[in-house]
Write an enzyme that holds these catalytic residues in place. Structure first.
Site, PDB file in Angstrom:
ATOM      1  N   SER A 156      44.137  38.736  40.562  1.00  0.00           N
ATOM      2  CA  SER A 156      43.414  40.047  40.699  1.00  0.00           C
ATOM      3  C   SER A 156      44.329  40.915  41.310  1.00  0.00           C
ATOM      4  CB  SER A 156      42.345  39.781  41.678  1.00  0.00           C
ATOM      5  OG  SER A 156      41.474  41.088  41.868  1.00  0.00           O
ATOM      6  N   TYR A 179      37.822  36.660  48.532  1.00  0.00           N
ATOM      7  CA  TYR A 179      38.466  36.713  47.324  1.00  0.00           C
ATOM      8  C   TYR A 179      39.741  37.239  47.459  1.00  0.00           C
ATOM      9  CZ  TYR A 179      38.312  38.500  42.358  1.00  0.00           C
ATOM     10  OH  TYR A 179      38.785  38.646  40.989  1.00  0.00           O
TER      11      TYR A 179
END
Length: 267
Positions: A156, A179
């Protein structure tokens, strides 16, 4: 010298896609199958797994199989590559696409840093980092044997840069530390494995930018304003990057992180 068509041809190879019944995962399954690969779809939702496996097989005339398991189940994760090779004949490509993204209802997730839960942190790292480690480790003998072994980890942009929290003002969305940390760890695992598993197995990663999926209009407007390409990503935007890294188009590429983010990280 091989043609481009020959370099991208995956006929006779088998791919395992984790998170294969998700939005990006399904696009990846279609991409690999269209290029000729047999595809194993791994996800936690049995109905979506089977539906995806059946659809991909019918649409692209390849062999498929569904694997329903929770990536927190270590024994099931470690057994998956062998099951794929037994059913489909080999394992040549592994795509770690599954991700713990949480929801706004999850305790200690989309909350200020001071309130983020250690238990939720652990759950995110288990799915986003520990499971890919275990799966790649279990798949390594098969990937070495392939002659075309390729691992593609899906990271990401938030594994590369920090978040701009103003994007989330007055929305139910957020950007938890777990995350970004887990995706950053996956990118570094990619680099580490690329030198250790070479030359038999190549290991690369793709970092998607934000994918449009019905988010709060305020978030979308802010995100697009900060993106040079002026829009959020679609699943289709990721297909070319995956085919490049999964196939012999990238036969001399390993240890790389390809950002498919519309220029988000170029500012």
């Amino acid at each position: 010298m091989k043609s481009i068509k020959e370099l991208m041809d995956l006929t006779g190879r088998t791919a395992l896609v984790t998170g294969g019944a998700g939005h990006i995962g399904q696009a990846f399954c279609d991409t690999l199958a269209e290029a000729g690969a047999n595809v194993a779809v791994l996800d936690v939702d049995s109905d979506r797994v089977e539906d995806t496996a059946v659809r991909v097989a019918e649409e692209w005339s390849v062999e498929t199989m569904g694997l329903t398991l929770d990536l927190a189940d270590e024994k099931a994760v470690v057994a998956a590559p062998g099951k794929v090779a037994e059913a489909l004949g080999s394992l040549d490509i592994l795509v770690n696409c599954a991700a713990f993204v949480g929801t706004s209802k999850l305790t200690g997730w989309v909350v200020p840093f001071e309130e983020q839960s250690v238990d939720t942190w652990r759950a995110a790292l288990e799915t986003n980092l520990t499971a890919p480690f275990a799966l790649i480790q279990a798949a390594t003998p098969l990937l070495r044997r392939s002659g075309h072994g390729s691992v593609v980890n899906i990271g990401s942009t938030y594994g590369v840069v920090g978040p701009d929290m103003s994007l989330y003002d007055d929305t139910k969305m957020g950007n938890p530390a777990a995350y970004g940390a887990s995706k950053g760890g996956l990118i570094q695992l990619t680099r580490w494995l690329s030198t250790v598993l070479a030359p038999e197995v190549r290991v690369n990663s793709i970092c998607p930018g934000g994918v449009a999926r019905g988010q709060d209009p305020k978030f979308i407007k802010r995100y697009e304003a900060k993106t040079p390409m002026g829009r959020m990503a679609t699943e289709e935007d990721m297909k070319g990057a995956l085919l490049f890294l999964a196939s012999d188009l990238s036969a001399y590429v390993t240890g790389q992180n390809l950002l498919v983010d519309g220029g988000w990280t170029a500012w």
